[in-house]
Design a protein around this motif. Structure first.
Motif, mmCIF file in Angstrom:
data_model
loop_
_atom_site.group_PDB
_atom_site.id
_atom_site.type_symbol
_atom_site.label_atom_id
_atom_site.label_comp_id
_atom_site.label_asym_id
_atom_site.label_seq_id
_atom_site.Cartn_x
_atom_site.Cartn_y
_atom_site.Cartn_z
ATOM 1 N N PRO A 405 0.799 -1.223 0.000
ATOM 2 C CA PRO A 405 0.000 0.000 0.000
ATOM 3 C C PRO A 405 0.835 1.278 0.000
ATOM 4 C CG PRO A 405 0.164 -0.823 2.229
ATOM 5 C CD PRO A 405 0.928 -1.799 1.351
ATOM 6 N N VAL A 406 2.171 1.117 0.054
ATOM 7 C CA VAL A 406 3.052 2.283 0.152
ATOM 8 C C VAL A 406 3.312 2.856 -1.234
ATOM 9 C CG1 VAL A 406 5.325 3.100 0.865
ATOM 10 C CG2 VAL A 406 4.106 1.406 2.256
ATOM 11 N N ARG A 407 3.040 4.150 -1.389
ATOM 12 C CA ARG A 407 3.300 4.838 -2.663
ATOM 13 C C ARG A 407 4.346 5.932 -2.437
ATOM 14 N NH1 ARG A 407 -2.165 6.588 -5.658
ATOM 15 N NH2 ARG A 407 -2.216 8.113 -3.956
ATOM 16 N N LEU A 415 4.179 8.264 -8.176
ATOM 17 C CA LEU A 415 4.893 7.527 -9.204
ATOM 18 C C LEU A 415 4.207 6.176 -9.406
ATOM 19 C CD1 LEU A 415 8.589 8.197 -8.103
ATOM 20 C CD2 LEU A 415 7.254 9.412 -9.832
ATOM 21 N N THR A 416 4.422 5.567 -10.568
ATOM 22 C CA THR A 416 3.823 4.262 -10.851
ATOM 23 C C THR A 416 4.458 3.204 -9.952
ATOM 24 O OG1 THR A 416 3.450 4.883 -13.144
ATOM 25 C CG2 THR A 416 3.375 2.536 -12.622
ATOM 26 N N PRO A 417 3.672 2.519 -9.096
ATOM 27 C CA PRO A 417 4.264 1.555 -8.157
ATOM 28 C C PRO A 417 4.460 0.183 -8.783
ATOM 29 C CG PRO A 417 1.911 1.740 -7.755
ATOM 30 C CD PRO A 417 2.218 2.687 -8.903
ATOM 31 N N HIS A 418 5.088 -0.727 -8.038
ATOM 32 C CA HIS A 418 5.268 -2.145 -8.406
ATOM 33 C C HIS A 418 5.989 -2.279 -9.755
ATOM 34 C CE1 HIS A 418 2.026 -2.218 -5.479
ATOM 35 N NE2 HIS A 418 1.210 -1.686 -6.343
ATOM 36 N N ALA A 419 6.964 -1.418 -10.040
ATOM 37 C CA ALA A 419 7.506 -1.337 -11.397
ATOM 38 C C ALA A 419 8.876 -1.983 -11.560
ATOM 39 C CB ALA A 419 7.581 0.124 -11.840
ATOM 40 N N THR A 429 8.768 5.709 -12.012
ATOM 41 C CA THR A 429 8.284 4.474 -11.415
ATOM 42 C C THR A 429 8.960 4.216 -10.070
ATOM 43 O OG1 THR A 429 9.975 3.208 -12.594
ATOM 44 C CG2 THR A 429 7.821 3.425 -13.651
ATOM 45 N N THR A 430 8.422 3.269 -9.313
ATOM 46 C CA THR A 430 8.997 2.907 -8.029
ATOM 47 C C THR A 430 8.617 1.484 -7.669
ATOM 48 O OG1 THR A 430 9.122 3.500 -5.681
ATOM 49 C CG2 THR A 430 7.020 3.806 -6.772
ATOM 50 N N ASP A 431 9.441 0.852 -6.825
ATOM 51 C CA ASP A 431 9.060 -0.419 -6.228
ATOM 52 C C ASP A 431 9.537 -0.446 -4.789
ATOM 53 O OD1 ASP A 431 11.755 -1.368 -6.081
ATOM 54 O OD2 ASP A 431 11.634 -2.103 -8.123
ATOM 55 N N PHE A 432 8.938 -1.329 -3.999
ATOM 56 C CA PHE A 432 9.209 -1.406 -2.568
ATOM 57 C C PHE A 432 9.661 -2.821 -2.264
ATOM 58 C CE2 PHE A 432 7.203 -0.626 1.916
ATOM 59 C CZ PHE A 432 8.456 -0.764 2.489
ATOM 60 N N GLY A 436 13.897 -1.372 1.122
ATOM 61 C CA GLY A 436 13.354 -0.030 0.999
ATOM 62 C C GLY A 436 12.799 0.206 -0.382
ATOM 63 N N VAL A 437 12.608 1.481 -0.728
ATOM 64 C CA VAL A 437 12.032 1.806 -2.024
ATOM 65 C C VAL A 437 13.142 2.165 -3.008
ATOM 66 C CG1 VAL A 437 9.839 2.590 -1.082
ATOM 67 C CG2 VAL A 437 11.689 4.229 -1.379
ATOM 68 N N ARG A 438 12.940 1.792 -4.263
ATOM 69 C CA ARG A 438 13.791 2.214 -5.370
ATOM 70 C C ARG A 438 12.951 3.120 -6.261
ATOM 71 N NH1 ARG A 438 18.257 -1.369 -6.505
ATOM 72 N NH2 ARG A 438 17.934 -1.157 -8.728
ATOM 73 N N ILE A 439 13.567 4.180 -6.727
ATOM 74 C CA ILE A 439 12.827 5.223 -7.439
ATOM 75 C C ILE A 439 13.511 5.530 -8.754
ATOM 76 C CG2 ILE A 439 12.073 7.643 -7.365
ATOM 77 C CD1 ILE A 439 12.127 7.371 -4.279
ATOM 78 N N SER A 440 12.713 5.604 -9.808
ATOM 79 C CA SER A 440 13.173 6.139 -11.083
ATOM 80 C C SER A 440 12.357 7.395 -11.341
ATOM 81 C CB SER A 440 12.962 5.127 -12.213
ATOM 82 O OG SER A 440 13.344 5.680 -13.456
#
Length: 805
Positions: A405-407, A415-419, A429-432, A436-440
């Protein structure tokens, strides 16, 4: 003058000669279709051989038809003797199945009463053939011109039919040319002296060898085809919609109807961990079923068949799985009229109730982000401490899917999650993950220019990365779900099962604001059951988590009565299993290593080395596939003393491959490679791994252990031990001993002839709090091999409704 004349003749020949060749070739390529005798490919010959004696029922599909279905059992549905013929082609989709029906069945003069398409819905909808191998499989079956294929698959809709004819003959002419060169080369270099020219002698020498690999049943057994079917289809147009009439499904039905046959589509089962490989939009499934119903075709959905993980080898059913499916399949086929002469038109499956939800309260604040850049351009990372249970990685491991549920917000925009961030471009985009989170970010300067924050997804339900939904209850909030009127008649009972991913304890469940029941721990879940009197209209239930309480995601919600349960949220009830093959410790190195000195010297043909390995008694890849549904052999290829699979070229593909079929192990080397004498050797693969499966070699002993974390995934506790095992080649005995908390030790000696086994009932329960479970397997045999497609501790399917835990 004489030399000048020669030059003129030579010049004319240089111009006229190629011109004559081109004109002649064009004339042949564009001759009427019936003027050219088509040379059938081995794959087409094999199918023609299967149906040579006619068919009452034709089974279309890919390799799952061969592994999952028993034609003799299906034939039992008919009052009079019926011939059920599998016409499957491995690794294919609907374009090939449509062509097989057109060319191999109807063009061959056959008239089956029933055509069954058995496959995933995704492969039923396939139209594109993105790889050369897939296009070659289609070309091997194509005969007369077909505007359907030209338009929907090839995208070729030429006005001049002669161009279509030429396109279809490209492959045949190219094959004829390469065969001629091959025959001539083999005749000059390898074929023994004798009558006839070099080309004829080369063909006589090469054809038998090639036939052993490609012709007849070998075409379906060839190692390069013994792979798990690649489930890929591109059926969506630019706006993402999938339209039934863009697929070949209507064309196949029309073709069958034109020849007086009925058509039944059977959606095949897939193991729980692979169901995402059969994902199609719900709107497409609705359209498909409604259209089939409108034209009188049938539809059966076997996705919820009663099959355990031990019944699969990859996506294919093992022999035990096929036996398990057979009565369920026949019951389903009988229910839609197979064997009675008239099919029951397709009907939509029971749909889950359409729910709405509202979240109230104040969830916890999320931590601030501390960004740091990573080596790939435009990739940043930030730790998220104390919330690993909210990550996609943790939730996927818990079989919930990508439902974090974390965005991440970039200047307030999500950002677009689960990417699965990790590319070179800035993609927004981002993923968790667990770290932690990775961000593009959206551009290279954004990470230093913009503000990045975390928030909880406010949607109810939240849509996950693989299309699933998640009903989250955050600490300090309550989730109220509205159930439409008419869902349940009379009094009802409601059972809620949730996963507590992080945080403290507490939580409760109530109906219509009535008396609340606490959520109590049951294994790795928390559950509650409440009852309520009948109500005329819609009704609600509420799940609460107190401040400082657990982060809850609803896993399964069921209402109704014991006799007629109604699923509101989550998948159907399935047994929870613990895979014991993850942690395998062998008592000794693999026996019978095949040293270079002990192996017979390989023979060489072009870029193919071949050893005769009959004396080793090792089961080959096709043999394993046919019996267990897994394409593998225990043999491993060494090149220069190290595994060949680890030696890659510039394209990251192995420089040499081992193909083990029958009594021959072939080494295929890359074009241009020049093997050195003595470079290659064979041995038994030391890890004993075969994809998701595990080997026992002759005399082997292995210790399989479940970790406390694996056992904690059990909801109530395991009561059975299930072994998906197949024995090959020799005779002997399998000795097994299970030691686990909560159960009496189990010791059995099982003759290999009795494999596969049914479930072994435990004398007790291996609970989720057990410290360990250890299974020891010992193969007492000098020549047998045993492949375990699964070794699991399983708990029974929990009842849909019942007493409060």
């Amino acid at each position: 003058m004489k030399h000048a004349g020669v030059r003129v003749v030579a010049a004319l020949a240089a111009v006229v000669g190629p011109l004559l060749v081109v004109v002649s070739l064009a004339a042949v390529l564009t001759r009427p279709e019936d003027a050219v005798e088509r040379a059938l490919a081995p794959a087409a010959k094999e199918l023609d051989k299967r149906i040579a004696h006619g068919a009452d029922v034709v089974l279309l599909g890919n390799s799952k038809v061969g592994t999952d279905l028993d034609p003799d059992t299906i034939a039992e549905l008919f009052a009079t003797p019926a011939r059920v013929v599998p016409m499957h082609v491995k690794g294919t989709g609907m374009p090939v199945w449509y062509t097989v029906l057109r060319e191999r069945v109807y063009a061959g003069g056959h008239a089956p009463r029933l055509v069954v398409v058995y496959a995933t819905a995704l492969m039923m909808a396939q139209t594109s053939l993105p790889t050369a191998a897939q296009r070659a499989q289609l070309d091997q079956q194509v005969g007369a011109p077909d505007p359907v294929l030209d338009h929907k698959v090839r995208g070729e809709a030429f006005a001049d039919p002669r161009i279509q004819v030429a396109l279809r003959r490209r492959g045949a002419w190219r094959q004829a040319l390469t065969d001629g060169i091959r025959d001539l080369g083999v005749g000059l270099a390898l074929a023994p002296a004798g009558e006839g020219g070099a080309r004829e002698r080369g063909r006589a020498y090469a054809a038998p060898a090639l036939a052993r690999v490609f012709d007849g049943d070998a075409n379906q057994r060839a190692p390069q085809r013994r792979v798990v079917p690649v489930v890929e289809a591109e059926v969506a147009d630019a706006d993402g919609a999938v339209r039934l009439h863009d697929t070949l499904i209507p064309d196949l039905v029309a073709l069958a109807y034109a020849h007086g046959a009925q058509v039944l589509f059977v959606r095949s089962p897939m193991p729980d961990g692979r169901r995402e490989e059969d994902t199609v939009p719900a709107a497409f499934e609705d359209e498909l079923i409604a259209w089939l119903a409108s034209v009188g075709a049938g539809y059966v959905d076997l996705r919820d068949a009663d099959l355990a993980a031990s019944h699969y080898g990859g996506v294919h059913l093992s022999r035990a799985g096929r036996a398990r499916l057979a009565p369920q399949l026949n019951a389903a086929l009988r229910s839609v009229g197979v064997g009675t002469g008239r099919l029951v038109p397709a009907a939509p499956p029971a749909r889950r109730v359409a729910l709405t939800g509202v979240r109230a309260g104040t969830p916890p604040a999320l931590p601030a982000l501390e960004l740091r850049d990573l080596p790939p351009p435009c990739v940043w990372q930030a730790p998220v401490r104390g919330l690993a249970g909210l990550s996609d990685a943790w939730l996927v491991e818990a079989d919930l899917g990508e439902v974090s549920p974390v965005r991440v917000l970039q200047d307030g925009r999500p950002l677009t999650p689960h990417a699965r961030v990790g590319g070179q471009a800035c993609e927004g985009t981002t993923d968790f993950g667990l770290g932690g989170v990775r961000i593009s970010p959206t551009d290279p300067d954004a990470a230093t220019r913009d503000t990045f924050t975390l928030e909880l997804d406010p949607a109810v339900p939240m849509r996950g990365g693989t299309g699933g939904e998640a009903w989250w209850v955050y600490p300090g909030t309550e989730l109220t779900v509205t159930v439409p009127a008419g869902t349940v008649t009379g009094a009802r009972r409601l059972r809620v099962q949730a996963i507590a991913t992080e945080g403290g304890t507490g939580g409760e469940l109530s109906i219509l604001g009535g008396e609340a029941a606490p959520l109590r721990a049951v294994g790795s879940t928390v559950e509650a059951v409440v009852t309520a009197p009948a109500t005329a209209g819609e009704w609600t239930f509420t799940v609460r988590s107190p401040v400082g309480g657990p982060w809850l995601v609803l896993r399964r919600v069921v209402t109704g009565t014991e006799a007629e349960p109604v699923r509101l949220i989550g998948p159907p009830d399935v047994a929870v299993t613990v895979d014991l093959t993850r942690d395998a410790t062998f008592a000794a190195p693999p026996p019978g290593l095949v040293s270079p000195e002990a192996a017979p010297a390989p023979t060489r043909t072009a870029d193919l080395y071949a050893w005769n390995v009959a004396h080793l008694g090792v089961p080959s890849l096709p043999e394993v596939f046919d019996q267990a549904g897994m394409g593998c052999s225990p043999l491993e290829l060494l090149a220069g003393g190290t595994p060949a699979r680890e030696q890659l070229g510039d394209d990251r593909k192995p420089l040499a491959r081992l193909l083990h079929a029958g009594d021959v192990a072939r080494i295929s080397v890359r074009p241009g490679e020049v093997p050195v004498a003595g470079q290659y050797a064979l041995r038994l693969e030391p890890t004993r791994r075969c994809k998701e499966s595990l080997w026992l070699y002759p005399g082997d002993e292995v210790r399989l252990q479940a970790t406390p974390a694996q056992l904690a995934a059990l909801a109530g506790g395991a009561t059975t031990l299930e072994l998906g095992a197949n024995a090959f080649r020799g005779t002997g005995t399998l000795h097994l001993r299970l030691e686990a908390d909560g159960v009496a030790p189990i010791e059995q000696a099982v003759p290999l002839s009795s494999l596969p086994l049914g479930p072994i009932v435990l004398d007790g329960v291996v609970g989720p709090d057990a410290a360990s479970a250890v299974l020891t397997l010992r193969l007492e045999s000098d020549d047998a091999y045993v492949l375990f497609t699964s070794v699991v501790l399983a708990e029974p399917v929990r009842p849909a409704l019942g007493a409060n835990p």
